[in-house]
Enzyme design. Structure first.
Site, PDB file in Angstrom:
ATOM      1  N   ASN A 137       0.772  -1.339   0.250  1.00 44.43           N
ATOM      2  CA  ASN A 137       0.027   0.041   0.063  1.00 44.43           C
ATOM      3  C   ASN A 137       0.861   1.027   0.134  1.00 44.43           C
ATOM      4  OD1 ASN A 137      -2.748  -0.470  -0.033  1.00 44.43           O
ATOM      5  ND2 ASN A 137      -2.563  -1.206   2.095  1.00 44.43           N
ATOM      6  N   CYS A 426      -3.842  -9.594   4.761  1.00 46.11           N
ATOM      7  CA  CYS A 426      -3.561  -9.223   3.236  1.00 46.11           C
ATOM      8  C   CYS A 426      -2.162  -8.524   3.158  1.00 46.11           C
ATOM      9  CB  CYS A 426      -4.541  -8.230   2.649  1.00 46.11           C
ATOM     10  SG  CYS A 426      -5.718  -9.423   1.768  1.00 46.11           S
ATOM     11  N   PHE A 427      -1.642  -8.283   4.510  1.00 48.94           N
ATOM     12  CA  PHE A 427      -0.418  -7.823   4.780  1.00 48.94           C
ATOM     13  C   PHE A 427      -0.033  -6.210   3.832  1.00 48.94           C
ATOM     14  CE2 PHE A 427      -0.171 -12.354   3.919  1.00 48.94           C
ATOM     15  CZ  PHE A 427      -0.327 -12.777   5.261  1.00 48.94           C
ATOM     16  N   CYS A 428      -1.102  -5.698   3.834  1.00 50.44           N
ATOM     17  CA  CYS A 428      -1.080  -4.509   3.162  1.00 50.44           C
ATOM     18  C   CYS A 428      -0.875  -4.419   1.906  1.00 50.44           C
ATOM     19  CB  CYS A 428      -0.122  -3.526   3.974  1.00 50.44           C
ATOM     20  SG  CYS A 428      -0.355  -3.016   5.657  1.00 50.44           S
ATOM     21  N   ASN A 429      -1.206  -5.660   1.370  1.00 47.07           N
ATOM     22  CA  ASN A 429      -0.626  -5.789  -0.283  1.00 47.07           C
ATOM     23  C   ASN A 429      -2.085  -6.365  -0.943  1.00 47.07           C
ATOM     24  OD1 ASN A 429       0.422  -6.511  -2.985  1.00 47.07           O
ATOM     25  ND2 ASN A 429       2.225  -7.011  -2.000  1.00 47.07           N
TER      26      ASN A 429
END
Length: 798
Positions: A137, A426-429
């Site tokens: 992100n 989602c691990f900022c992805n």
């Protein structure tokens, strides 16, 4: 353990354990990471761990050297300046970047470095910001600067193609729809050399662990028209940004071979400490194109206060490093680099990847008793031409024997109870998450409309995972870490028998004995202590006044014991005759008396708690200050208004709150919680004697006795005296029941939740007690003539 280790070493021994370093991996763990003994830490992609010897060296450095503000000419200032320059060279060295060609700009983190690029890049309405769909992100955020300046934004992915007449494969770029903030216009002329475009991709995807082929840099910079098939967005001058925040920790880019224009680095991903410090490695020619607006004490050579005059510094580093550098943190990073240099980055890469490969192989080999696969691993089929392999990340989801998904939050919760720290979501992805989980735009929007946001508990929606489980290895990870993790997965999620009786872990011991109500507890303030009564009236929201108040922090967070254990020591009691709520705390000398009818303000605000929207009333500053002192942090007391709550527009199966169609006070799932003394006794028979719990650990409203353990699971409803309740099913327990307040201190452990998880888990929930809805036809806020009385007989509906 020894047999498994021997087998592992036979396969991976040449890659594992730093055989050429001064210390073996076992010696490193024993001497430098004593604090994690007994635990398994597998979130190095989020933040790796610092060495205890590293911290000792930092402490010694800072306590024996005087470092002054480098914006001066004193001897202490020059000492700081020297250490900063040395640190710059260390950063360039790890990426094999020539100081003649590249410069190192220190920032407050990798995100700050990316923000700097977005702000200062020479965007025009002919520019394009292109990025791979697999990006953090913090990289996607650059899109806002590009679009606001009239540039286009374009996400891409890759597909592999076979060259005609050759066995070699090439890659084809798949372009997603072009994004434009203003109306897209047809270019009247070819872009000139003054049009600059930016292509961004990570060296390693933090979702899947896929390592991108750095040849993409040359392909885009030298042959963009072929790669983008003659698209108008291929024209102009292309610059390349590498997000190396994750990849640099095990496989730094070689900038002598791959001439990226910008590279961002995060130091806590490299060696754990310091946090809040990153770097932007920038090519000299690229730095000259950046257009910086703001100036500060560190970036200005001269300025005049009352006229529009400023002379900026000319050096690349000093022109972009606003304010005083974090020079003490910068002085600390050399001690981290010493560790990496001692082991060597290539050895770290081999070591961590061997553990990841072992874990992938073991997960893929798991099968349920019916032969169905247990695990779906993401990133295994990366394109050979676009990617260079997989790093030390293993991202996956688990499946049940019937093919349904196991929620990633269930895995995280059970892992934590087993002393295993990993990461889920989602691990900022978001691009990689949607790509690997097969989530369409309609899926994503539907999930958002259902209330799903980052870090929540909505892990399965409409039958699809909303995120994944990720384990990642660091330079200090061991085979034992990987094996303990695999044993946890096998014991917790692999069904080894097809015996149908074993498929129901909640099968109760049937009994036809009579049941009686043995305890009634009212909790006026959510998550604070309640009080026992012999009898109590019912209302349309359950027990009268139960959880009608709550505490909210100044930043809007609803406070509970999970984050603020001090709330346990706030004791409450209601005098119905006087209409007074009495509150006391060992931290406050004065007891608090709140009039149930006239102490609130008339100001009404709206808040959301779980699946309900509430209109709430506030109190004066004296009451808020009392509660702030009681819990040791600023907070506000709020009360549900007489109009009470209104259900949010969510479907029942998606909402956190179980009973979204009933008028509720500030409850988590339903109006009333009931537990059985026999069920508590059965749980205690499975616990060590020093871990025994009483029914109050579960914060029940009603406690009953009689019958066998867990017989309440079979009740569809219950009648107590003249009052009827409908069962909404089992109560999903959280780690709050692991807080033990014996001896006046808060003690945290994994029990009793860990034991409950071993035999009371079903479809992602650890169940204990049942939730009830009081069947009352009265209007909201009305008191009723119905009372509950301790000793009354309980008649279950089976």
């Amino acid at each position: 353990m020894e047999a498994a280790r021997k087998q592992f070493l036979n396969e991976f021994g040449e890659s594992y354990g730093y055989p050429n370093a001064p210390k073996t991996i076992d010696e490193i763990r024993a001497t430098e990471f004593k604090r994690i003994d007994g635990n398994v830490y597998l979130d190095h992609a989020g933040a790796t761990l610092y060495s205890e010897l590293q911290m000792e060296a930092i402490f010694k450095d800072l306590t024996t050297t005087v470092y002054g503000n480098p914006h001066s000419q004193s001897s202490s200032s020059l000492t700081s300046s020297d250490i900063v320059e040395d640190a710059r060279h260390q950063v360039l060295k790890i990426c094999n970047a020539s100081p003649k060609e590249y410069k190192c700009i220190f920032t407050s983190g990798a995100t700050s470095a990316l923000k700097l690029i977005g702000e200062a890049f020479p965007w025009t309405n002919e520019s394009t910001f292109m990025y791979t769909i697999e990006n953090h992100n913090s990289v996607l955020g650059i899109r806002e600067y590009a679009l606001n300046k009239g540039a286009s934004a374009l996400a891409i992915d890759f597909e592999e193609t076979e060259k005609i007449g050759s066995n070699k494969s090439s890659i084809k770029v798949t372009q997603y729809p072009i994004q434009k903030r203003s109306e897209t216009r047809v270019l009247e002329k070819e872009p000139t050399g003054d049009t600059y475009n930016l292509f961004a991709f990570p060296t390693e995807c933090n979702f899947s662990g896929a390592r991108f082929n750095l040849d993409l840099i040359d392909m885009i910079k030298e042959d963009s028209e072929r790669v983008l098939e003659g698209s108008q967005h291929s024209r102009g001058c292309w610059m390349v940004l590498l997000d190396a925040a994750k990849g640099c920790s095990t496989d730094p880019p070689d900038l002598s071979k791959h001439k990226a224009d910008f590279v961002v680095i995060s130091f806590y991903k490299l060696f754990g400490y310091p946090t809040g410090l990153g770097a932007l490695i920038v090519r000299n020619e690229a730095a000259k194109l950046l257009k910086k607006t703001y100036f500060s004490g560190g970036t200005v050579a001269a300025s005049i206060a009352d006229i529009d005059f400023v002379k900026r510094r000319e050096g690349i580093e000093e022109s972009f490093e606003d304010g005083t550098l974090s020079f003490l943190n910068i002085a600390s990073i050399r001690h981290g680099f010493n560790i990496l240099n001692t082991l060597s980055m290539s050895a770290i890469s081999w070591h961590t990847c061997s553990l990841a490969r072992y874990t992938r192989n073991m997960l893929l080999a798991l099968r349920h008793a019916n032969g169905k696969e247990v695990c779906k691993i993401y990133g295994l089929h990366c394109l050979k031409a676009a990617y260079s392999g997989l790093g030390p990340i293993v991202s996956f989801n688990l499946k049940r024997p019937d093919g349904s998904w196991v929620g990633h939050r269930e895995v995280e919760k059970l892992a934590s109870l087993s002393g295993i720290q990993l990461r889920t979501g989602c691990f900022c992805n978001p691009g990689a998450c949607a790509k690997y989980l097969g989530l369409s735009h309609s899926d994503l929007l539907s999930n958002i409309e259902a209330g799903h946001v980052c870090w929540d508990d909505y892990d399965i929606l409409n039958g699809k995972p909303t995120g994944a489980v990720r384990v990642s290895f660091g330079y200090m990870s061991t085979f034992e870490d990987a094996l303990k993790f695999m044993n946890f997965i096998a014991s917790s999620f692999v069904l080894l028998t097809t015996n149908t009786k074993s498929l129901n872990p909640l099968r109760p011991l049937q009994s036809h004995l009579s049941h009686h109500l043995t305890s009634i507890v009212v909790y006026p303030i959510k998550s604070c202590s309640g009080f026992k009564v012999d009898s109590w009236p019912l209302s349309s929201t359950g027990l009268l006044y139960d959880r009608e108040w709550l505490l909210k922090s100044t930043n809007g967070e609803i406070l509970t014991q999970k984050k603020v254990p001090e709330m346990y020591y706030i004791n409450t009691k209601i005098n119905l005759k006087l209409g007074i709520l009495h509150v006391e705390s060992p931290r406050c000398k004065e007891k608090l008396s709140i009039d149930l009818k006239c102490d609130t303000f008339s100001i009404v605000e709206e808040i959301n708690v779980h699946a309900q929207r509430y209109e709430v009333l506030g109190y004066d500053n004296n009451i808020d200050e009392w509660f702030s002192k009681a819990i040791g942090r600023p907070c506000y007391l709020l009360r549900s208004s007489c109009r009470n709550s209104n259900p949010l527009n969510r479907t029942k199966n998606m909402a956190t709150c179980r009973d979204v169609n009933t008028k509720l006070n500030f409850v988590n799932e339903a109006q009333v919680l009931l537990v059985s003394e026999e069920s508590v006794s059965d749980l205690n028979s499975r616990l060590d004697s020093d871990r025994f719990v009483d029914p109050m650990r579960f914060r029940p409203n009603l406690t009953v006795s009689g019958g066998g353990p867990y017989v309440e699971d079979t009740w569809s409803g219950v009648k107590i005296g003249k009052s009827h309740f409908t069962s909404l099913g089992g109560c999903n327990r959280c780690q709050m029941i692991n807080l033990n307040y014996g001896g006046g201190e808060v003690q945290k452990s994994n029990e009793p939740l860990a034991t409950l998880a071993s035999y009371r888990r079903a479809k992602g929930k650890i169940l204990f007690g049942i939730l009830l809805r009081y069947e009352c036809g009265n209007e909201v806020g009305e008191e009723t003539s119905s009372w509950l009385q301790v000793g009354e007989e309980v008649h279950p509906d089976i």
